[in-house]
Design an enzyme around this catalytic site. Structure first.
Site, PDB file in Angstrom:
ATOM      1  CE1 TYR A  73       0.439  -2.978  -0.678  1.00 39.92           C
ATOM      2  CE2 TYR A  73       2.371  -2.301  -1.936  1.00 39.92           C
ATOM      3  CZ  TYR A  73       1.161  -2.004  -1.348  1.00 39.92           C
ATOM      4  OH  TYR A  73       0.666  -0.725  -1.442  1.00 39.92           O
ATOM      5  CD  GLU A 106      -2.717  -1.635  -1.483  1.00 38.15           C
ATOM      6  OE1 GLU A 106      -1.957  -0.846  -0.915  1.00 38.15           O
ATOM      7  OE2 GLU A 106      -3.792  -2.021  -0.978  1.00 38.15           O
TER       8      GLU A 106
END
Ligand code: GDP
Ligand code: MN
Length: 377
Positions: free
Chosen positions: A101, A189
């Site tokens: 992530y 993101e």
């Protein structure tokens, strides 16, 4: 304002982030053609403005062009949360060894941009934060200096990335930060950023949220706005320069100024009512803006009463009153309304409203009590 995955990834790629080859399709036939061009093995992904598409069945692997067409026909038209899938992204499939992530966001408490990363990629980051917060690594970025390679190295090594990936990780992180900065994002993101079987980093998912207050200086992005994302009332409000958020209650409020709108909602609640919306008509209350705002409020069938709370500063009370009376002449409604008007030219305004048989109140307390009573009646 949120962008679709394919839009986000294309912007990331312009800043040097590696992404899979791929194209958008709106029909199974298009998906088949794209898959053929990409060499067969692809992933077909719903393009909707929400996360968790994988879990909802909106991401499917296909071994060949035929399966890609099949996957597209299953995904197109699918309902994911409140969104209907109208487009799919057909991407070259990646061989995933590991999922990371990586995000850039604003840490408001530190008033700085922040890089956030976790080796627990692919998962919902909120869940990681709740269950295993130690797996999330954060570094703040000085906007005057930018992201330094030692910061990327620290993050990469803390996640346990093999050292041969550190240089590439810095390239990806720098690219993501550059994209984040250049589009005035509040969030950029990649989840997951994958390590492929041959050790390469690749952004297979992308999310980009643009700060709504900066959209005016991002004209190219403003055109990317997906109008399906908004309710018709929200769209109408945006076109008229109004800040409008629909809520669950039954008392519609029209107020000038965000702070006054918040206070008005509080006072409605204090008297046992529930506001149906937040609405700030802003500085210039013209007949057009008042009329647009009133139509938006009344388009919500839950609204049983409307409370106007206007403080005349630069905006004059008589103008507002004329705006309200003019708007009501255009709108056919029997919803009860109470107006409280104060400040510049309030007396003139009250006269105009009384002459038009509008109910008025001198204080916010009185206005709120009457609006709550009217909604109950
Ligand atoms: P999200 O569920 O909306 O976040 O959609 P993602 O794009 O993150 O996809 C969900 C999951 O599908 C990812 O975490 C991956 O595990 C998987 N996935 C996505 N793209 C590929 C791919 O190219 N190859 C493989 N094998 N899996 C993929
Ligand atoms: Mn994802």
């Amino acid at each position: 304002m949120n962008l679709h995955e394919y839009q986000a990834k294309r912007i990331f790629a312009q800043h040097g982030v590696p992404i899979p080859r791929g194209e958008v399709a709106t029909t199974p036939e298009e998906a088949r053609t794209i898959a053929k061009e990409l060499g067969g093995r692809v992933v077909v992904k719903s393009q909707v403005l929400t996360g968790g598409r994988g879990k909802a069945g909106g991401v499917k692997l296909a071994e060949n062009a035929e399966q890609a067409a099949q996957a597209a026909s299953e995904i197109l038209g699918m309902q994911i949360k409140s969104f209907t899938v109208r487009k799919v992204l057909v991407d070259e499939a990646a061989d995933i060894r590991d999922e990371i992530y990586l995000a850039m966001l604003i840490d408001r408490s530190q008033r700085l941009p922040m890089m956030m990363a976790s080796a627990a990629g692919g998962m919902d980051i909120e869940q990681v934060a709740a269950e295993t917060p130690e797996k999330i690594i954060r570094v703040h970025i000085d906007p005057m200096i930018g992201l330094r390679s030692y910061q990327s190295t620290y993050v990469a090594s803390s996640m346990g990335l093999p050292s041969f990936s550190w240089r590439q990780f810095h390239q990806v992180a720098s690219g993501l930060y550059s994209a984040f900065q250049s589009v005035d994002a509040s969030l950029a993101e990649i989840n997951p950023l994958i390590i492929s079987s041959d050790g390469q980093l690749l952004a297979v998912d992308g999310k980009l949220s643009i700060d709504d207050n900066a959209v005016f200086r991002q004209p190219e992005l403003a055109e990317m706005r997906d109008v399906d994302e908004e309710t018709p009332a929200e769209r109408e409000a945006r076109h008229n320069g109004l800040s409008y958020i629909q809520l669950d209650g039954d008392i519609g409020c029209m107020v000038n100024g965000a702070g006054l709108a918040m206070a008005t909602m509080d006072v409605i609640k204090l008297y046992g009512g529930e506001p149906a919306n937040f609405l700030d008509i802003g500085g210039g209350a013209t007949t057009e803006s008042v009329s647009a705002a009133l139509k938006i409020i009344l388009s919500d069938s839950n609204v049983k009463a409307v409370l106007f709370n206007i403080f005349g500063g630069i905006v004059r009370g008589d103008e507002v009153a004329n705006g309200i009376v003019g708007a009501l002449a255009q709108i056919d409604t029997d919803v009860p309304m109470v107006v409280r008007l104060l400040g510049t030219n309030a007396e003139k305004g009250m006269e105009i409203l009384s002459a038009a048989n509008m109910e008025t109140a001198m204080t916010l307390t009185e206005a709120a009590e009457r609006a709550v009573a009217a909604a109950r009646a």
